[in-house]
Write a protein that holds these residues in place. Sequence first.
Motif, mmCIF file in Angstrom:
data_model
loop_
_atom_site.group_PDB
_atom_site.id
_atom_site.type_symbol
_atom_site.label_atom_id
_atom_site.label_comp_id
_atom_site.label_asym_id
_atom_site.label_seq_id
_atom_site.Cartn_x
_atom_site.Cartn_y
_atom_site.Cartn_z
ATOM 1 N N THR A 163 11.136 11.452 -3.594
ATOM 2 C CA THR A 163 10.014 12.204 -3.044
ATOM 3 C C THR A 163 8.714 11.449 -3.289
ATOM 4 O OG1 THR A 163 9.779 13.444 -5.103
ATOM 5 C CG2 THR A 163 11.158 14.420 -3.392
ATOM 6 N N ARG A 164 7.872 11.399 -2.267
ATOM 7 C CA ARG A 164 6.605 10.687 -2.366
ATOM 8 C C ARG A 164 5.543 11.575 -2.993
ATOM 9 N NH1 ARG A 164 6.904 5.292 -1.169
ATOM 10 N NH2 ARG A 164 8.516 5.029 0.372
ATOM 11 N N ASP A 165 4.689 10.967 -3.783
ATOM 12 C CA ASP A 165 3.548 11.676 -4.336
ATOM 13 C C ASP A 165 2.366 11.534 -3.387
ATOM 14 O OD1 ASP A 165 4.906 12.426 -6.610
ATOM 15 O OD2 ASP A 165 4.292 10.656 -7.742
ATOM 16 N N ASP A 166 1.379 12.381 -3.568
ATOM 17 C CA ASP A 166 0.169 12.280 -2.756
ATOM 18 C C ASP A 166 -0.540 10.971 -3.076
ATOM 19 O OD1 ASP A 166 0.646 14.719 -1.638
ATOM 20 O OD2 ASP A 166 -0.611 15.814 -3.067
ATOM 21 N N GLY A 167 -0.895 10.249 -2.041
ATOM 22 C CA GLY A 167 -1.599 8.986 -2.226
ATOM 23 C C GLY A 167 -0.684 7.813 -2.487
ATOM 24 N N ASP A 168 0.617 8.019 -2.453
ATOM 25 C CA ASP A 168 1.570 6.940 -2.695
ATOM 26 C C ASP A 168 1.651 6.067 -1.447
ATOM 27 O OD1 ASP A 168 3.482 5.385 -3.851
ATOM 28 O OD2 ASP A 168 5.125 6.795 -3.527
ATOM 29 N N ASP A 169 1.304 4.811 -1.586
ATOM 30 C CA ASP A 169 1.333 3.886 -0.456
ATOM 31 C C ASP A 169 1.945 2.570 -0.906
ATOM 32 O OD1 ASP A 169 0.946 2.857 2.069
ATOM 33 O OD2 ASP A 169 -1.152 2.326 1.700
ATOM 34 N N PRO A 170 3.279 2.491 -0.978
ATOM 35 C CA PRO A 170 3.908 1.266 -1.466
ATOM 36 C C PRO A 170 3.749 0.127 -0.462
ATOM 37 C CG PRO A 170 5.572 2.768 -0.660
ATOM 38 C CD PRO A 170 4.263 3.494 -0.604
ATOM 39 N N GLY A 171 3.615 -1.057 -0.975
ATOM 40 C CA GLY A 171 3.482 -2.230 -0.123
ATOM 41 C C GLY A 171 4.840 -2.830 0.175
ATOM 42 N N THR A 172 4.807 -4.008 0.765
ATOM 43 C CA THR A 172 6.065 -4.693 1.071
ATOM 44 C C THR A 172 6.644 -5.263 -0.213
ATOM 45 O OG1 THR A 172 4.888 -6.750 1.511
ATOM 46 C CG2 THR A 172 5.280 -5.294 3.389
ATOM 47 N N GLY A 173 7.954 -5.394 -0.247
ATOM 48 C CA GLY A 173 8.615 -5.916 -1.443
ATOM 49 C C GLY A 173 8.463 -7.420 -1.564
ATOM 50 N N LEU A 174 8.787 -7.932 -2.751
ATOM 51 C CA LEU A 174 8.733 -9.363 -2.992
ATOM 52 C C LEU A 174 10.055 -9.994 -2.613
ATOM 53 C CD1 LEU A 174 7.090 -9.418 -6.537
ATOM 54 C CD2 LEU A 174 5.990 -9.899 -4.382
ATOM 55 N N SER A 175 9.996 -11.241 -2.146
ATOM 56 C CA SER A 175 11.231 -11.972 -1.884
ATOM 57 C C SER A 175 11.776 -12.496 -3.204
ATOM 58 C CB SER A 175 10.960 -13.127 -0.918
ATOM 59 O OG SER A 175 10.189 -14.125 -1.573
ATOM 60 N N VAL A 176 12.976 -13.046 -3.166
ATOM 61 C CA VAL A 176 13.594 -13.583 -4.385
ATOM 62 C C VAL A 176 12.766 -14.735 -4.938
ATOM 63 C CG1 VAL A 176 15.646 -14.730 -5.303
ATOM 64 C CG2 VAL A 176 15.900 -12.858 -3.677
ATOM 65 N N VAL A 177 12.281 -15.598 -4.057
ATOM 66 C CA VAL A 177 11.485 -16.752 -4.498
ATOM 67 C C VAL A 177 10.174 -16.286 -5.125
ATOM 68 C CG1 VAL A 177 10.297 -18.823 -3.701
ATOM 69 C CG2 VAL A 177 12.545 -18.249 -2.777
ATOM 70 N N GLU A 178 9.528 -15.309 -4.518
ATOM 71 C CA GLU A 178 8.278 -14.788 -5.076
ATOM 72 C C GLU A 178 8.508 -14.114 -6.427
ATOM 73 O OE1 GLU A 178 5.782 -13.663 -1.021
ATOM 74 O OE2 GLU A 178 7.227 -12.230 -1.851
ATOM 75 N N THR A 179 9.609 -13.391 -6.555
ATOM 76 C CA THR A 179 9.919 -12.721 -7.815
ATOM 77 C C THR A 179 10.183 -13.738 -8.924
ATOM 78 O OG1 THR A 179 10.875 -10.878 -6.601
ATOM 79 C CG2 THR A 179 11.439 -11.052 -8.923
ATOM 80 N N LEU A 180 10.991 -14.755 -8.623
ATOM 81 C CA LEU A 180 11.270 -15.792 -9.631
ATOM 82 C C LEU A 180 10.006 -16.557 -10.005
ATOM 83 C CD1 LEU A 180 14.689 -17.219 -8.422
ATOM 84 C CD2 LEU A 180 14.240 -15.830 -10.443
ATOM 85 N N GLY A 181 9.172 -16.840 -9.027
ATOM 86 C CA GLY A 181 7.930 -17.548 -9.309
ATOM 87 C C GLY A 181 6.992 -16.734 -10.182
ATOM 88 N N LEU A 182 6.912 -15.443 -9.908
ATOM 89 C CA LEU A 182 5.976 -14.583 -10.635
ATOM 90 C C LEU A 182 6.454 -14.262 -12.047
ATOM 91 C CD1 LEU A 182 3.353 -12.957 -10.413
ATOM 92 C CD2 LEU A 182 4.726 -11.052 -9.561
ATOM 93 N N TYR A 183 7.744 -13.973 -12.204
ATOM 94 C CA TYR A 183 8.240 -13.494 -13.492
ATOM 95 C C TYR A 183 8.974 -14.545 -14.317
ATOM 96 C CZ TYR A 183 6.982 -8.941 -11.724
ATOM 97 O OH TYR A 183 6.274 -7.880 -11.229
ATOM 98 N N VAL A 184 9.253 -15.723 -13.761
ATOM 99 C CA VAL A 184 9.943 -16.773 -14.511
ATOM 100 C C VAL A 184 9.085 -18.034 -14.588
ATOM 101 C CG1 VAL A 184 11.987 -18.250 -14.612
ATOM 102 C CG2 VAL A 184 12.214 -15.864 -13.914
ATOM 103 N N LEU A 185 8.738 -18.579 -13.436
ATOM 104 C CA LEU A 185 8.030 -19.864 -13.422
ATOM 105 C C LEU A 185 6.587 -19.765 -13.924
ATOM 106 C CD1 LEU A 185 9.344 -21.328 -10.068
ATOM 107 C CD2 LEU A 185 10.143 -21.788 -12.382
#
Length: 92
Positions: free
Chosen positions: A31-53
Motif C-alpha cells: 500500500t502506498r503512503d501519501d506523498g510516496d513517489d518512488p523513482g526508477t530502480g538502479l541497474s546491477v552495474v549502478e548498484t555495484l558501483g554505488l555500494y561496492v566500488l
Amino acid sequence: MDKKNALRAGALAAGTTLMMLLMSSPALALTRDDGDDPGTGLSVVETLGLYVLAPIALFVVIAGLVMVLDRSHPDHRVTSPNTKTKVARQKA
C-alpha cells in the motif's frame, strides 16, 4: 535444571520470532503512503558501483593520502622492546 532453562529460552526465542514475523506482514508494503513517489530502480552495474566500488575507491584514496602525507620521524615511532629498527644516522 540446565536443560529446562535452555528449553525455556528456546521457546521464548521461537515465540518472539514468530510474533515478530506475524506482526510485520509484507502485504503492508504494497500500500502506498501519501506523498510516496518512488523513482526508477538502479541497474546491477549502478548498484555495484554505488555500494561496492565507491566505498573501496574511497578507502584507497584515504589510505593513499595517509601514506603519502605521513611525515612522522623514524625516531618517534613506537616499536616493541625486542624489535630493532633501522635509523638513518646523521653525520656530525
